[in-house]
Write a protein that holds these residues in place. Sequence first.
Motif, mmCIF file in Angstrom:
data_model
loop_
_atom_site.group_PDB
_atom_site.id
_atom_site.type_symbol
_atom_site.label_atom_id
_atom_site.label_comp_id
_atom_site.label_asym_id
_atom_site.label_seq_id
_atom_site.Cartn_x
_atom_site.Cartn_y
_atom_site.Cartn_z
ATOM 1 N N ILE A 81 0.654 -1.269 0.126
ATOM 2 C CA ILE A 81 0.008 0.006 -0.241
ATOM 3 C C ILE A 81 0.846 1.184 -0.073
ATOM 4 O O ILE A 81 0.522 2.381 -0.638
ATOM 5 N N GLU A 82 2.136 1.057 0.600
ATOM 6 C CA GLU A 82 2.832 2.462 0.644
ATOM 7 C C GLU A 82 3.517 2.562 -0.619
ATOM 8 O O GLU A 82 3.609 3.984 -1.007
ATOM 9 N N ASP A 189 -8.981 7.457 -5.034
ATOM 10 C CA ASP A 189 -9.019 6.084 -4.128
ATOM 11 C C ASP A 189 -8.113 5.221 -4.495
ATOM 12 O O ASP A 189 -7.717 5.154 -5.632
ATOM 13 N N SER A 191 -8.398 2.285 -4.479
ATOM 14 C CA SER A 191 -9.244 1.279 -5.517
ATOM 15 C C SER A 191 -9.246 1.836 -6.893
ATOM 16 O O SER A 191 -9.618 1.045 -7.856
ATOM 17 N N ARG A 222 -10.272 9.841 2.538
ATOM 18 C CA ARG A 222 -10.212 8.616 2.443
ATOM 19 C C ARG A 222 -9.249 7.680 2.971
ATOM 20 O O ARG A 222 -9.791 6.721 3.363
ATOM 21 N N HIS A 223 -8.133 8.164 3.016
ATOM 22 C CA HIS A 223 -6.964 7.242 3.464
ATOM 23 C C HIS A 223 -6.053 7.824 4.717
ATOM 24 O O HIS A 223 -5.003 7.484 4.786
ATOM 25 N N ASN A 225 -6.205 7.321 7.654
ATOM 26 C CA ASN A 225 -5.646 6.447 8.722
ATOM 27 C C ASN A 225 -4.904 5.330 8.089
ATOM 28 O O ASN A 225 -4.472 4.409 8.921
ATOM 29 N N ASP A 226 -4.889 5.426 6.757
ATOM 30 C CA ASP A 226 -3.971 4.240 6.113
ATOM 31 C C ASP A 226 -2.485 4.607 5.751
ATOM 32 O O ASP A 226 -1.730 3.596 5.645
ATOM 33 N N ILE A 227 -2.138 5.922 5.851
ATOM 34 C CA ILE A 227 -1.037 6.149 5.302
ATOM 35 C C ILE A 227 -0.209 7.385 6.092
ATOM 36 O O ILE A 227 -1.122 7.944 6.757
ATOM 37 N N TYR A 275 -13.502 8.230 15.444
ATOM 38 C CA TYR A 275 -12.871 8.312 14.362
ATOM 39 C C TYR A 275 -12.753 9.708 14.116
ATOM 40 O O TYR A 275 -11.531 10.102 13.584
ATOM 41 N N SER A 279 -9.313 11.480 13.923
ATOM 42 C CA SER A 279 -8.865 12.007 12.463
ATOM 43 C C SER A 279 -8.317 13.728 12.865
ATOM 44 O O SER A 279 -7.281 14.190 12.214
#
Length: 299
Positions: A81-82, A189, A191, A222-223, A225-227, A275, A279
Amino acid sequence: MLSLKSILTKYTLKPYRYEKHGKTTYIDTNNGRFVIKKNNKDEEILNYLKSRNFDYIPSTISNQEDEYEISEYIEETNIPIEQKIMDLIDLVSLLHNKTTHYKEVGIEYYKQIYEDISNNIAYLYSYYTDLITMIENKVFMSPSEYLLARNITKIYASLNFSKLEIDKWYELVKDKKKDRFVVIHNNLDLSHFLRNDASYLISWDKSRIDKPIFDLYKLYKRHLNDIDFSEVLTRYERNYPLLEEERILLFILITLPDKIDLEDDEYEMTKKIDYLVSSLYRTETFISPYYSKNTKYNE
């Protein structure tokens, strides 16, 4: 408009298997695998991208007038993902570079943005003030209510920061006669990014001409918390540096707290508030290094 079956016949495709994913259908045919979805793309935007040699969109075999779009199927390579987010932001910066142009704007253009954001700040402040007043008048708080009460100062801090920054932004731009615009994908996104022998962006249904920060805003929301978005923004600005007023406006937008709609399900309500709070803290950590040590972004 031709039916899906008629369009497949038109392009001599004989399907033997269908696979439905949301609004998209994958079909296996005598000529290979294709992706089919309703044709909602802005052809003017796509033609403009072609004229700018931005070719990172899966090719199609259907025509503009067809109700359904039939495009090639891209077999995606599995990457971390990174790495995927960095490949995506490289492509976004290229998109913005290739489509940059300046348009004349008047004071009303900036004034409208200023008023829209200022009104949203005022609305959110009033909304959360009414909500916390109702909660504090209760004899016993639910877990979600207690979580919100514990963190209401962080929500107010975010709103106060946004209010100060939108005033600062308006002072910077109110006398400008031109502004920078690009084609934005407007639906970024992970995806919607595919990587194989080349990189591709899909789902262009919402694309338009606008300020480049709106692509970054959508991706962040959208991301977040992912990156680590600080690395993403640094990577983007190596290829496409933001103007001062663009960065300020981006930070205002991502700092504004979302409105929390009340729910009967206590578990879901607690998740929503948790959340929101996480955030806000994550956003503070992200933007703080861009400000001097004397700039306060806290209660």
